[in-house]
Design a protein around this motif. Structure first.
Motif, PDB file in Angstrom:
ATOM      1  N   LEU A  93       0.905  -1.237   0.102  1.00  0.00           N
ATOM      2  CA  LEU A  93       0.253   0.026   0.107  1.00  0.00           C
ATOM      3  C   LEU A  93       0.840   1.281  -0.143  1.00  0.00           C
ATOM      4  O   LEU A  93       0.420   2.176  -0.865  1.00  0.00           O
ATOM      5  N   ALA A  94       1.794   1.215   0.789  1.00  0.00           N
ATOM      6  CA  ALA A  94       2.837   2.367   0.962  1.00  0.00           C
ATOM      7  C   ALA A  94       3.312   2.783  -0.514  1.00  0.00           C
ATOM      8  O   ALA A  94       3.432   3.808  -1.054  1.00  0.00           O
ATOM      9  N   GLU A  95       3.683   1.515  -1.065  1.00  0.00           N
ATOM     10  CA  GLU A  95       4.448   1.797  -2.461  1.00  0.00           C
ATOM     11  C   GLU A  95       3.619   2.326  -3.355  1.00  0.00           C
ATOM     12  O   GLU A  95       3.974   3.190  -4.278  1.00  0.00           O
ATOM     13  N   ALA A  96       2.236   1.725  -3.416  1.00  0.00           N
ATOM     14  CA  ALA A  96       1.288   2.297  -4.283  1.00  0.00           C
ATOM     15  C   ALA A  96       0.953   3.625  -4.129  1.00  0.00           C
ATOM     16  O   ALA A  96       0.950   4.455  -5.045  1.00  0.00           O
ATOM     17  N   GLN A  97       1.185   4.081  -2.939  1.00  0.00           N
ATOM     18  CA  GLN A  97       0.736   5.538  -2.542  1.00  0.00           C
ATOM     19  C   GLN A  97       1.692   6.224  -3.052  1.00  0.00           C
ATOM     20  O   GLN A  97       1.512   7.555  -3.440  1.00  0.00           O
ATOM     21  N   ASN A  98       2.958   5.825  -3.095  1.00  0.00           N
ATOM     22  CA  ASN A  98       4.161   6.695  -3.380  1.00  0.00           C
ATOM     23  C   ASN A  98       4.161   6.864  -4.900  1.00  0.00           C
ATOM     24  O   ASN A  98       4.462   7.712  -5.204  1.00  0.00           O
ATOM     25  N   ILE A 100       1.577   6.813  -6.933  1.00  0.00           N
ATOM     26  CA  ILE A 100       0.477   7.774  -6.847  1.00  0.00           C
ATOM     27  C   ILE A 100       0.828   9.132  -6.743  1.00  0.00           C
ATOM     28  O   ILE A 100       0.521  10.173  -7.384  1.00  0.00           O
ATOM     29  N   GLU A 101       1.583   9.289  -5.694  1.00  0.00           N
ATOM     30  CA  GLU A 101       2.040  10.817  -5.385  1.00  0.00           C
ATOM     31  C   GLU A 101       3.102  11.380  -6.387  1.00  0.00           C
ATOM     32  O   GLU A 101       2.801  12.497  -6.799  1.00  0.00           O
TER      33      GLU A 101
END
Length: 120
Positions: A93-98, A100-101
Motif C-alpha cells: 500500500l505504501a509503495e502504491a501511494q508513493n 500515486i504521489e
C-alpha cells in the motif's frame, strides 16, 4: 491494487493474492478460484460460492494439533501469520501511494508547463 483471496479445488483458503493493475477496461480481473471477500481469522477457512461467505472447516483434532505446535514453537500462530501478511500488504500500500504521489506531481508539473506556454 486490490487484494483477492485464493482457494483450492475444495474451496479451502490458500493465500491472499494482490492484483496490481486493472485490465484494459479499467476493471480488475479476478482470477479463477479467487474472491474479493476476505476470510475471517479461521484456522482452515472454506469459501461457499452460493452464499459468498467463509466458514471454518478445521476439525477439533486439527485445531488441537496446531495449538500444540504453536505452544512448542514449531509453527507460527494464525495471528502471527496474519500480522505478517498485514505487514506485507501495508508495504504494498505504501509503495502504491508513493507511486500515486509521484504521478500526481508529474501531472502537476506538466500542467504548469502547459500553463506557462510550454517553456521549460
Amino acid at each position: 491494487m486490490i487484494q483477492v483471496y485464493r482457494y483450492d479445488e475444495n474451496f479451502v483458503f490458500v493465500e491472499p493474492v494482490p492484483i496490481e493493475e486493472p485490465g484494459g477496461d479499467g476493471k480488475y480481473v479476478i482470477p479463477r478460484n479467487c474472491t474479493t471477500i476476505q476470510p475471517p481469522s479461521y484456522i482452515k477457512p472454506m469459501f461457499h460460492l452460493e452464499e459468498q461467505k467463509w466458514s471454518e472447516v478445521a476439525t477439533q483434532a486439527e485445531k488441537d494439533e496446531i495449538l500444540k505446535q504453536v505452544e512448542n514453537g514449531r509453527v507460527p500462530s494464525p495471528l502471527d501469520i496474519l500480522k505478517s501478511q498485514n505487514a506485507e500488504i501495508m508495504v504494498q500500500l505504501a509503495e502504491a501511494q508513493n507511486l500515486i504521489e509521484s504521478q500526481a506531481k508529474m501531472i502537476a508539473d506538466l500542467l504548469l508547463m502547459l500553463a506557462e506556454g510550454g517553456e521549460t
